[in-house]
Write a protein that holds these residues in place. Structure first.
Motif, PDB file in Angstrom:
ATOM      1  N   UNK A  48       0.778  -1.093  -0.332  1.00 32.55           N
ATOM      2  CA  UNK A  48       0.190   0.106   0.045  1.00 32.55           C
ATOM      3  C   UNK A  48       0.715   1.272   0.042  1.00 32.55           C
ATOM      4  N   UNK A  49       2.188   1.202   0.886  1.00 31.22           N
ATOM      5  CA  UNK A  49       2.647   2.627   0.849  1.00 31.22           C
ATOM      6  C   UNK A  49       3.353   2.639  -0.500  1.00 31.22           C
ATOM      7  N   UNK A  50       4.065   1.700  -1.128  1.00 32.47           N
ATOM      8  CA  UNK A  50       4.748   1.876  -2.190  1.00 32.47           C
ATOM      9  C   UNK A  50       3.710   2.304  -3.534  1.00 32.47           C
ATOM     10  N   UNK A  51       2.702   1.447  -3.597  1.00 31.72           N
ATOM     11  CA  UNK A  51       1.751   2.003  -4.544  1.00 31.72           C
ATOM     12  C   UNK A  51       1.049   3.491  -4.556  1.00 31.72           C
ATOM     13  N   UNK A  52       0.898   3.617  -3.034  1.00 35.32           N
ATOM     14  CA  UNK A  52       0.496   5.403  -3.174  1.00 35.32           C
ATOM     15  C   UNK A  52       1.562   6.220  -3.373  1.00 35.32           C
ATOM     16  N   UNK A  53       2.951   5.646  -3.198  1.00 35.77           N
ATOM     17  CA  UNK A  53       3.952   6.587  -3.549  1.00 35.77           C
ATOM     18  C   UNK A  53       4.003   6.525  -5.093  1.00 35.77           C
ATOM     19  N   UNK A  54       3.944   5.504  -5.799  1.00 37.07           N
ATOM     20  CA  UNK A  54       4.142   5.600  -7.348  1.00 37.07           C
ATOM     21  C   UNK A  54       2.953   5.747  -7.899  1.00 37.07           C
ATOM     22  N   UNK A  55       1.633   6.192  -7.272  1.00 37.48           N
ATOM     23  CA  UNK A  55       0.609   6.731  -7.855  1.00 37.48           C
ATOM     24  C   UNK A  55       0.370   8.407  -7.460  1.00 37.48           C
ATOM     25  N   UNK A  56       0.820   8.642  -6.428  1.00 40.81           N
ATOM     26  CA  UNK A  56       0.476  10.011  -6.358  1.00 40.81           C
ATOM     27  C   UNK A  56       1.620  10.657  -5.068  1.00 40.81           C
ATOM     28  N   UNK A  57       2.947  10.586  -5.588  1.00 41.07           N
ATOM     29  CA  UNK A  57       4.047  10.748  -4.535  1.00 41.07           C
ATOM     30  C   UNK A  57       5.441  10.827  -5.230  1.00 41.07           C
ATOM     31  N   UNK A  58       6.486  10.702  -4.808  1.00 38.68           N
ATOM     32  CA  UNK A  58       7.638  11.007  -5.607  1.00 38.68           C
ATOM     33  C   UNK A  58       8.034   9.748  -6.411  1.00 38.68           C
ATOM     34  N   UNK A  59       7.527   8.691  -6.485  1.00 36.14           N
ATOM     35  CA  UNK A  59       7.551   7.621  -7.393  1.00 36.14           C
ATOM     36  C   UNK A  59       9.174   7.097  -7.256  1.00 36.14           C
ATOM     37  N   UNK A  60       9.417   6.874  -5.963  1.00 38.74           N
ATOM     38  CA  UNK A  60      10.820   6.567  -5.851  1.00 38.74           C
ATOM     39  C   UNK A  60      11.201   5.587  -4.833  1.00 38.74           C
TER      40      UNK A  60
ATOM     41  N   UNK B 179      -6.095   4.807 -17.397  1.00 40.99           N
ATOM     42  CA  UNK B 179      -4.693   4.856 -18.030  1.00 40.99           C
ATOM     43  C   UNK B 179      -3.727   3.815 -17.657  1.00 40.99           C
ATOM     44  N   UNK B 180      -3.017   3.273 -18.475  1.00 36.65           N
ATOM     45  CA  UNK B 180      -2.251   2.003 -18.181  1.00 36.65           C
ATOM     46  C   UNK B 180      -0.866   2.713 -17.578  1.00 36.65           C
ATOM     47  N   UNK B 181      -0.350   2.389 -16.461  1.00 35.11           N
ATOM     48  CA  UNK B 181       0.550   2.896 -16.112  1.00 35.11           C
ATOM     49  C   UNK B 181       0.452   4.091 -15.165  1.00 35.11           C
ATOM     50  N   UNK B 182      -0.619   4.603 -14.800  1.00 31.31           N
ATOM     51  CA  UNK B 182      -0.718   5.536 -13.834  1.00 31.31           C
ATOM     52  C   UNK B 182      -0.105   5.241 -12.601  1.00 31.31           C
ATOM     53  N   UNK B 183      -0.306   4.103 -12.085  1.00 36.99           N
ATOM     54  CA  UNK B 183       0.697   3.664 -11.002  1.00 36.99           C
ATOM     55  C   UNK B 183       1.739   3.098 -11.604  1.00 36.99           C
ATOM     56  N   UNK B 184       3.132   3.523 -11.196  1.00 33.48           N
ATOM     57  CA  UNK B 184       4.329   3.102 -11.673  1.00 33.48           C
ATOM     58  C   UNK B 184       4.844   2.150 -10.625  1.00 33.48           C
ATOM     59  N   UNK B 185       4.126   1.376  -9.640  1.00 36.72           N
ATOM     60  CA  UNK B 185       4.539   0.541  -8.922  1.00 36.72           C
ATOM     61  C   UNK B 185       5.546  -0.645  -9.410  1.00 36.72           C
ATOM     62  N   UNK B 186       6.570  -0.761  -9.193  1.00 38.86           N
ATOM     63  CA  UNK B 186       7.502  -1.614  -9.718  1.00 38.86           C
ATOM     64  C   UNK B 186       7.475  -3.155  -9.501  1.00 38.86           C
ATOM     65  N   UNK B 187       6.861  -3.583  -8.659  1.00 41.90           N
ATOM     66  CA  UNK B 187       6.662  -5.093  -8.137  1.00 41.90           C
ATOM     67  C   UNK B 187       5.391  -5.781  -8.499  1.00 41.90           C
ATOM     68  N   UNK B 188       4.735  -4.904  -9.488  1.00 42.01           N
ATOM     69  CA  UNK B 188       3.283  -5.563  -9.926  1.00 42.01           C
ATOM     70  C   UNK B 188       3.308  -5.378 -11.344  1.00 42.01           C
TER      71      UNK B 188
ATOM     72  N   UNK C  50       1.357  -2.574 -17.089  1.00 41.26           N
ATOM     73  CA  UNK C  50       0.614  -3.270 -18.060  1.00 41.26           C
ATOM     74  C   UNK C  50      -0.984  -3.010 -18.038  1.00 41.26           C
ATOM     75  N   UNK C  51      -1.441  -2.612 -16.762  1.00 45.91           N
ATOM     76  CA  UNK C  51      -2.752  -2.592 -16.487  1.00 45.91           C
ATOM     77  C   UNK C  51      -3.437  -1.467 -16.528  1.00 45.91           C
ATOM     78  N   UNK C  52      -4.919  -1.062 -17.029  1.00 44.44           N
ATOM     79  CA  UNK C  52      -5.436  -0.016 -16.553  1.00 44.44           C
ATOM     80  C   UNK C  52      -5.600   0.294 -14.992  1.00 44.44           C
ATOM     81  N   UNK C  53      -5.567   1.580 -14.602  1.00 42.26           N
ATOM     82  CA  UNK C  53      -5.560   1.719 -13.180  1.00 42.26           C
ATOM     83  C   UNK C  53      -6.708   1.274 -12.490  1.00 42.26           C
ATOM     84  N   UNK C  54      -7.819   1.263 -13.166  1.00 46.15           N
ATOM     85  CA  UNK C  54      -9.087   0.775 -12.530  1.00 46.15           C
ATOM     86  C   UNK C  54      -8.976  -0.667 -12.046  1.00 46.15           C
TER      87      UNK C  54
END
Length: 206
Positions: free
Chosen positions: A108-120, A160-169, A173-177
């Motif tokens: 949850x923490x990583x997906x939050x960051x890679x959706x609406x954070x520093x993405x780092x 949007x595909x890749x709206x989240x850039x979480x690197x471990x899932x 490749x998937x729509x954000x919904x």
């Protein structure tokens, strides 16, 4: 921003799953499912780390090294979560409440960051709590961060595909919904597993 209508039921489902899990962990009461409150003892450290079968994966002091069939301890701090490089062990190791809570909070923490954070943020940036109260607080914080990230999503973002850039899932490749749906089922099914482990711990032979 107005919440897209198709996000509303997913957000409500996420809220329900988190509220249910937190009540099951922290008490002092929770809804039994039929509107009747039942008492719930707060999760303690012994139960948090309880290994009901041999060779569980759990969270461990870094100095003790990883458990059976694990090759590393993921996370930051003095404790880490058992993990292994791909391909993972098969059959999968049985995992403790500690492992499951750490997994959920990190995701949850990583997906939050890679959706609406520093993405780092990476897995190695996430502290792994070695105690029950710290783990419950970490889940509460990370679930709130993911909820905040969801509230940034309009209809265009959901498609949007890749709206989240979480690197471990599969986010790239998937729509954000679809990612939103996937996160919900992760919280629901791991929450149910944790609830069952609490029941088994309570009923274990003394």
């Amino acid at each position: 921003m107005t919440i897209p209508p198709r996000l509303i039921p997913l957000l409500e489902q996420f809220d329900f799953a988190c509220e249910r899990l937190l009540a099951r962990l922290a008490g002092p009461v929770m809804d039994s499912g039929n509107g009747v409150d039942i008492g719930v003892p707060p999760l303690g450290d012994d139960e948090y780390l309880w290994e009901p079968v041999p060779d569980c994966w759990s969270v461990r002091r870094r100095g003790d090294g990883p458990g059976a069939r694990a090759t590393a301890l993921a996370g930051a701090g003095d404790w880490g979560r058992d993990t292994a490089d791909s391909p993972h062990p098969f059959p999968p190791p049985f995992t403790t409440i500690a492992w499951r809570l750490s997994h959920l909070s990190e995701m949850l923490a990583l997906r939050a960051d890679h959706t609406h954070g520093g993405r780092t943020l990476t897995r190695e940036d996430c502290r792994t709590p070695g105690d029950a109260s710290g783990a419950v607080a970490a889940f509460e914080t990370s679930s709130a961060a993911w909820r905040e990230a969801l509230l940034t999503a309009d209809d265009t973002a959901l498609d949007t595909v890749g709206y989240s850039t979480y690197p471990n899932g599969s986010d790239a490749e998937d729509l954000f919904v679809d990612i939103v749906w996937w996160v919900n089922q992760e919280v629901l099914h791991h929450g149910a597993e944790i609830a069952l482990l609490r029941d088994l711990y309570r009923a274990r032979p003394s």
